[in-house]
Scaffold this motif. Structure first.
Motif, mmCIF file in Angstrom:
data_model
loop_
_atom_site.group_PDB
_atom_site.id
_atom_site.type_symbol
_atom_site.label_atom_id
_atom_site.label_comp_id
_atom_site.label_asym_id
_atom_site.label_seq_id
_atom_site.Cartn_x
_atom_site.Cartn_y
_atom_site.Cartn_z
ATOM 1 N N ILE A 1 -19.969 5.073 20.167
ATOM 2 C CA ILE A 1 -18.543 5.083 19.851
ATOM 3 C C ILE A 1 -18.307 3.996 18.812
ATOM 4 C CG2 ILE A 1 -16.188 4.817 20.726
ATOM 5 C CD1 ILE A 1 -17.250 5.625 23.493
ATOM 6 N N GLN A 2 -17.580 4.337 17.750
ATOM 7 C CA GLN A 2 -17.420 3.421 16.618
ATOM 8 C C GLN A 2 -16.021 3.561 16.030
ATOM 9 O OE1 GLN A 2 -19.605 4.553 13.065
ATOM 10 N NE2 GLN A 2 -20.099 2.428 12.629
ATOM 11 N N LYS A 3 -15.385 2.439 15.703
ATOM 12 C CA LYS A 3 -14.072 2.426 15.063
ATOM 13 C C LYS A 3 -14.182 2.990 13.656
ATOM 14 C CE LYS A 3 -9.670 0.983 14.818
ATOM 15 N NZ LYS A 3 -8.602 1.536 15.686
ATOM 16 N N LEU A 4 -13.194 3.780 13.239
ATOM 17 C CA LEU A 4 -13.192 4.370 11.902
ATOM 18 C C LEU A 4 -12.629 3.401 10.867
ATOM 19 C CD1 LEU A 4 -11.888 8.007 12.551
ATOM 20 C CD2 LEU A 4 -14.244 7.283 12.104
ATOM 21 N N GLY A 5 -13.238 3.397 9.667
ATOM 22 C CA GLY A 5 -12.710 2.697 8.518
ATOM 23 C C GLY A 5 -12.381 3.706 7.428
ATOM 24 N N PHE A 6 -12.345 3.254 6.159
ATOM 25 C CA PHE A 6 -12.058 4.174 5.053
ATOM 26 C C PHE A 6 -13.223 5.123 4.832
ATOM 27 C CE2 PHE A 6 -12.373 4.972 0.371
ATOM 28 C CZ PHE A 6 -11.335 5.875 0.296
ATOM 29 N N MET B 1 -18.200 13.548 16.074
ATOM 30 C CA MET B 1 -16.787 13.916 16.003
ATOM 31 C C MET B 1 -15.982 12.688 15.604
ATOM 32 S SD MET B 1 -15.303 14.099 19.875
ATOM 33 C CE MET B 1 -13.744 13.465 19.263
ATOM 34 N N TYR B 2 -14.952 12.947 14.801
ATOM 35 C CA TYR B 2 -14.099 11.901 14.256
ATOM 36 C C TYR B 2 -12.667 12.182 14.712
ATOM 37 C CZ TYR B 2 -18.276 11.359 11.409
ATOM 38 O OH TYR B 2 -19.580 11.204 11.009
ATOM 39 N N ARG C 1 -15.042 7.272 15.852
ATOM 40 C CA ARG C 1 -16.140 8.232 15.725
ATOM 41 C C ARG C 1 -16.960 8.206 17.016
ATOM 42 N NH1 ARG C 1 -21.840 6.217 13.863
ATOM 43 N NH2 ARG C 1 -23.069 8.120 14.119
ATOM 44 N N VAL C 2 -17.376 9.393 17.452
ATOM 45 C CA VAL C 2 -18.226 9.490 18.640
ATOM 46 C C VAL C 2 -19.452 10.319 18.289
ATOM 47 C CG1 VAL C 2 -18.356 10.081 21.081
ATOM 48 C CG2 VAL C 2 -16.151 9.438 20.087
ATOM 49 N N LYS C 3 -20.627 9.726 18.472
ATOM 50 C CA LYS C 3 -21.880 10.465 18.321
ATOM 51 C C LYS C 3 -22.200 11.136 19.648
ATOM 52 C CE LYS C 3 -26.843 9.880 17.494
ATOM 53 N NZ LYS C 3 -26.991 11.206 16.853
ATOM 54 N N LEU C 4 -22.435 12.445 19.597
ATOM 55 C CA LEU C 4 -22.636 13.245 20.798
ATOM 56 C C LEU C 4 -24.016 13.882 20.797
ATOM 57 C CD1 LEU C 4 -19.173 15.056 20.677
ATOM 58 C CD2 LEU C 4 -19.812 13.226 22.266
ATOM 59 N N ALA C 5 -24.540 14.111 21.974
ATOM 60 C CA ALA C 5 -25.797 14.831 22.106
ATOM 61 C C ALA C 5 -25.616 16.264 21.620
ATOM 62 C CB ALA C 5 -26.261 14.820 23.560
ATOM 63 N N GLY D 1 -4.997 14.190 25.699
ATOM 64 C CA GLY D 1 -3.941 13.478 26.393
ATOM 65 C C GLY D 1 -2.585 14.104 26.135
ATOM 66 N N SER D 2 -1.561 13.267 26.022
ATOM 67 C CA SER D 2 -0.181 13.750 25.982
ATOM 68 C C SER D 2 0.352 14.005 24.573
ATOM 69 C CB SER D 2 0.738 12.753 26.697
ATOM 70 O OG SER D 2 0.666 11.478 26.068
ATOM 71 N N LYS D 3 -0.474 13.735 23.541
ATOM 72 C CA LYS D 3 -0.036 13.978 22.164
ATOM 73 C C LYS D 3 -1.032 14.889 21.459
ATOM 74 C CE LYS D 3 2.495 9.630 21.508
ATOM 75 N NZ LYS D 3 2.669 8.417 20.659
ATOM 76 N N ASP D 4 -0.578 15.588 20.402
ATOM 77 C CA ASP D 4 -1.476 16.426 19.615
ATOM 78 C C ASP D 4 -2.647 15.588 19.110
ATOM 79 O OD1 ASP D 4 -0.090 19.289 18.762
ATOM 80 O OD2 ASP D 4 1.366 17.749 19.316
ATOM 81 N N ALA D 5 -3.842 16.184 19.152
ATOM 82 C CA ALA D 5 -5.047 15.492 18.703
ATOM 83 C C ALA D 5 -5.666 16.240 17.533
ATOM 84 C CB ALA D 5 -6.048 15.379 19.849
ATOM 85 N N TYR D 6 -6.133 15.495 16.546
ATOM 86 C CA TYR D 6 -6.753 16.070 15.352
ATOM 87 C C TYR D 6 -8.140 15.457 15.187
ATOM 88 C CZ TYR D 6 -2.058 17.741 14.390
ATOM 89 O OH TYR D 6 -0.838 18.360 14.489
ATOM 90 N N ILE D 7 -9.140 16.331 15.057
ATOM 91 C CA ILE D 7 -10.543 15.916 15.085
ATOM 92 C C ILE D 7 -11.300 16.637 13.980
ATOM 93 C CG2 ILE D 7 -12.680 16.016 16.457
ATOM 94 C CD1 ILE D 7 -10.734 16.065 18.959
ATOM 95 N N LEU D 8 -12.179 15.908 13.292
ATOM 96 C CA LEU D 8 -13.153 16.500 12.388
ATOM 97 C C LEU D 8 -14.506 16.432 13.070
ATOM 98 C CD1 LEU D 8 -14.034 17.522 9.496
ATOM 99 C CD2 LEU D 8 -14.402 15.107 8.945
ATOM 100 N N LEU D 9 -15.211 17.554 13.135
ATOM 101 C CA LEU D 9 -16.546 17.601 13.719
ATOM 102 C C LEU D 9 -17.563 17.939 12.636
ATOM 103 C CD1 LEU D 9 -18.089 17.695 16.639
ATOM 104 C CD2 LEU D 9 -18.355 20.086 15.987
#
Length: 339
Positions: free
Chosen positions: A9-14, A230-231, A250-254, A264-272
């Motif tokens: 798990i990693q914080k996103l930058g530019f 996934m971002y 960012r999350v690196k997944l198997a 959760g309770s708000k719309d989520a937007y993800i790039l995979l």
């Protein structure tokens, strides 16, 4: 945390860290104002480091542009750019004689191959309202055998890009736009011919995922060798196999595990982004990506000698007419026109 499924798990930058076959991903989001007669910002640019303006001021950046924001003519060699425009417009010109305008959901898949010069300018076409821009640019490596491919690009127009909309047991929906890859019986449009993504055995997927509040969605298991990231770039929080992930991570997944996502309770937007690795040496210097330092030196010598075919457009930061609409004019003269 289930360590066999969630690997990092990693914080996103530019610039977002990626893995083979991807090289890097950039997320641009700028609140541009109304445009002027030159399709630049209709506000003062005083106080900006024009030509190198990467600091957000008044909600936007000019990047390398001095009149119109964006990236004037610059070289690339040895990889592909996949530019996904969520909102706003991009004007493209290149050294093959191609040009175009795309935006509001369109995707440009550009193979730079043996080398090309191109622009990415952000025309502010609206003079009576703001011109917000949001896009991703993904750098996808080319296999060594394709680094000498002729440069070309392919347009994936927004209205043609397939989507799947699985519904969770509670009735909440997830929408997945398939920029590349297959999911739930649907397959994306074809990528560019020389791309690593062209072979389905390479399992390259580029998905834009929108989850309604409290929606659930499962990523299928693919392969043990798959690199899957996934971002989570907008929203509040999601649960991945019981682990809470906050937005802007960012999350690196198997790649060989099914992954359940619960919003959760708000719309989520993800790039995979996922794919089998090319597993070749990577030598990168700025806009050139080859397999060895010697090849990088050869790339610079080639650019100095040929300018990758030269620049036929006069100014280095051209834009199309304000009223041009969405279109692509390719180097072979073929024209695609959209509304």
């Amino acid at each position: 945390m289930e360590n066999n499924k969630i690997l990092k798990i990693q914080k996103l930058g530019f610039q977002w860290e990626t893995e083979d076959p991807f090289l890097i991903t950039m997320h641009h989001k700028d609140a541009y104002p109304a445009g002027n007669d030159q399709q630049g910002p209709a506000v003062s640019l005083e106080g900006r480091d024009l030509g190198q303006d990467f600091t957000v001021k008044d909600g936007f950046r000019m990047y390398h542009g001095t009149t119109v924001p964006g990236f004037p003519a610059h070289p690339h060699k040895g990889f592909e750019t996949v530019t996904i425009v969520l909102e706003g417009f991009v004007d493209h010109f290149d050294s093959t004689g191609a040009r175009g305008r795309y935006g509001n959901g369109d995707v440009q898949w550009l193979t730079t191959g043996k080398g090309c010069l191109h622009t990415e300018m952000f025309p502010l076409i609206h003079q009576d309202k703001d011109n917000p821009l949001e896009l991703f640019q993904i750098w996808l490596n080319l296999a060594a055998r394709e680094k000498s491919a002729n440069p070309n690009y392919k347009m994936l127009w927004a209205e043609d890009i397939p989507e799947v909309e699985p519904t969770s047991p509670n009735g909440k929906k997830t929408t997945v736009r398939l920029i590349a890859g297959s999911l739930l019986g649907k397959t994306s449009l074809d990528p560019a011919p020389a791309s690593w993504a062209k072979d389905p055995d390479h399992h390259v997927s580029i998905f834009l995922i929108h989850m309604e509040p409290e929606a659930t969605f499962k990523l299928p298991a693919v392969s043990k060798t798959l690199n899957r990231n996934m971002y989570f770039y907008q929203g509040e929080k999601i649960q991945l196999e019981g682990t809470t992930i906050m937005a802007s991570h960012r999350v690196k997944l198997a790649g060989d595990q099914e992954i359940e996502m619960t919003n959760g309770s708000k719309d989520a937007y993800i790039l995979l982004l996922e794919g089998e690795p090319i597993q070749e040496p990577v030598a990168q210097y700025g806009p050139f990506v080859m397999n060895s330092e010697e090849e990088i030196r050869d790339a610079f010598n080639d650019y100095r000698r040929t300018q990758f075919g030269g620049w036929p457009w006069g100014r280095l930061d051209p834009v199309n007419e304000r009223s041009a609409g969405r279109f692509a004019q390719h180097g072979d003269g073929r024209v695609e026109q959209r509304s």
